[in-house]
Design an enzyme around this catalytic site. Sequence first.
Site, PDB file in Angstrom:
ATOM      1  N   LYS A  11       1.417  -7.304  -3.139  1.00 56.26           N
ATOM      2  CA  LYS A  11       2.251  -6.328  -2.411  1.00 56.26           C
ATOM      3  C   LYS A  11       3.017  -7.026  -1.293  1.00 56.26           C
ATOM      4  O   LYS A  11       2.622  -8.107  -0.819  1.00 56.26           O
ATOM      5  CB  LYS A  11       1.406  -5.194  -1.827  1.00 56.26           C
ATOM      6  CG  LYS A  11       0.346  -5.610  -0.778  1.00 56.26           C
ATOM      7  CD  LYS A  11       0.841  -5.632   0.659  1.00 56.26           C
ATOM      8  CE  LYS A  11      -0.215  -6.147   1.630  1.00 56.26           C
ATOM      9  NZ  LYS A  11       0.237  -7.009   2.691  1.00 56.26           N
ATOM     10  N   ASP A 141      -6.808  -2.792   2.092  1.00 57.26           N
ATOM     11  CA  ASP A 141      -5.669  -2.856   1.157  1.00 57.26           C
ATOM     12  C   ASP A 141      -6.073  -2.513  -0.274  1.00 57.26           C
ATOM     13  O   ASP A 141      -5.215  -2.358  -1.141  1.00 57.26           O
ATOM     14  CB  ASP A 141      -5.081  -4.277   1.131  1.00 57.26           C
ATOM     15  CG  ASP A 141      -4.168  -4.552   2.322  1.00 57.26           C
ATOM     16  OD1 ASP A 141      -3.715  -3.577   2.947  1.00 57.26           O
ATOM     17  OD2 ASP A 141      -3.915  -5.737   2.606  1.00 57.26           O
TER      18      ASP A 141
END
Length: 313
Positions: A11, A141
């Site tokens: 990401k 995350d």
Amino acid sequence: MQSYSLLAPGKINLYLEIIGDRPDGFHELVMILQSIELADRIDIKASGTQKITIYCDHPQVPLDETNLAYKAALLMCEVFPDVYANYGGIDLRITKNLPVAAGLAGGSADAAAVLVGVNLMWNLGLTQLELQELAAKLGSDIPFCLNGGTVIATGRGEKLDEIGCLDNLWVVLAKSKTTGVSTPWAYQTYRQQYSDSYITDPDGFRHRRDRVSTGALVQAIAAKDSSKIGGLLYNDLEKVVLPNYPQVEQLKTEFSSIETLGTMMSGSGPTVFALFETKEQADEVAKQVKISIGDPDVEFWVTKLASNGIQVI
Ligand code: ATP
């Protein structure tokens, strides 16, 4: 089936704002997280032993219980001891394509892939919500990495709201091979330097979250207005990482001096990214910056933004 292969996409952060301290000692954050196509590969199989074993030939990836993929496998063994006893241990092979300690959530993505893989391999039938809850126990995350896409993440980063789909854009990632930034160092340094500006009350937290979720960047994402998106990228951690890591600052300066939709450091760095409408533009700029930086230590990747998280292949 006794084995699965999965892709674990990384990401980038289109937005990262540190709002304040939480009672649990973590920071309260508002982030906009975006999956990318660049992904690790995880091969998972039941070993018939009573061990979790990691295979990975990347020198910076630990092979012991500190590996986030190991922690994910261990969590599944602890939560489902009977199934573990039935199937036996787990072999995990990690093919590392995401740079390590780069601000791209590589370890978190690997852990998310292990949760998905073990769920399938052990026929557990866990729902997305149940997987999210397990993921949140492992790290901030990891819930995002399960489903990926374009998401506002609040709290520690584990509360997720989808806000759009930007998988038409391209991205150049650049990182010096020998530079790694420790995420705890970046957040601690930020706290040392900026805690005076922290918001302390829950109403203040809510106000800041609302400001982002109704703000210009989210609107630009919903409208897929790529040039506006590029101009609204933001990351509080640049304030502490750039002054301490001249290589990161230099990359940011180079990308800022040429035509891109926008450029920013991802997460706690040191990866710097720049956004583009087309692959040709991204390839061209990666080539130009490589020449102008002239440092063989700096690596470049051209990849696309993605709308998915973990995928079974
Ligand atoms: P984030 O963006 O979530 O902060 P990151 O991309 O900066 O993550 P990682 O690539 O996850 O960082 O690596 C951070 C550290 O975690 C590494 O230095 C490494 O020692 C350790 N680590 C543990 N498990 C893994 C894994 N599966 N892959 C890579 N690194 C791992």
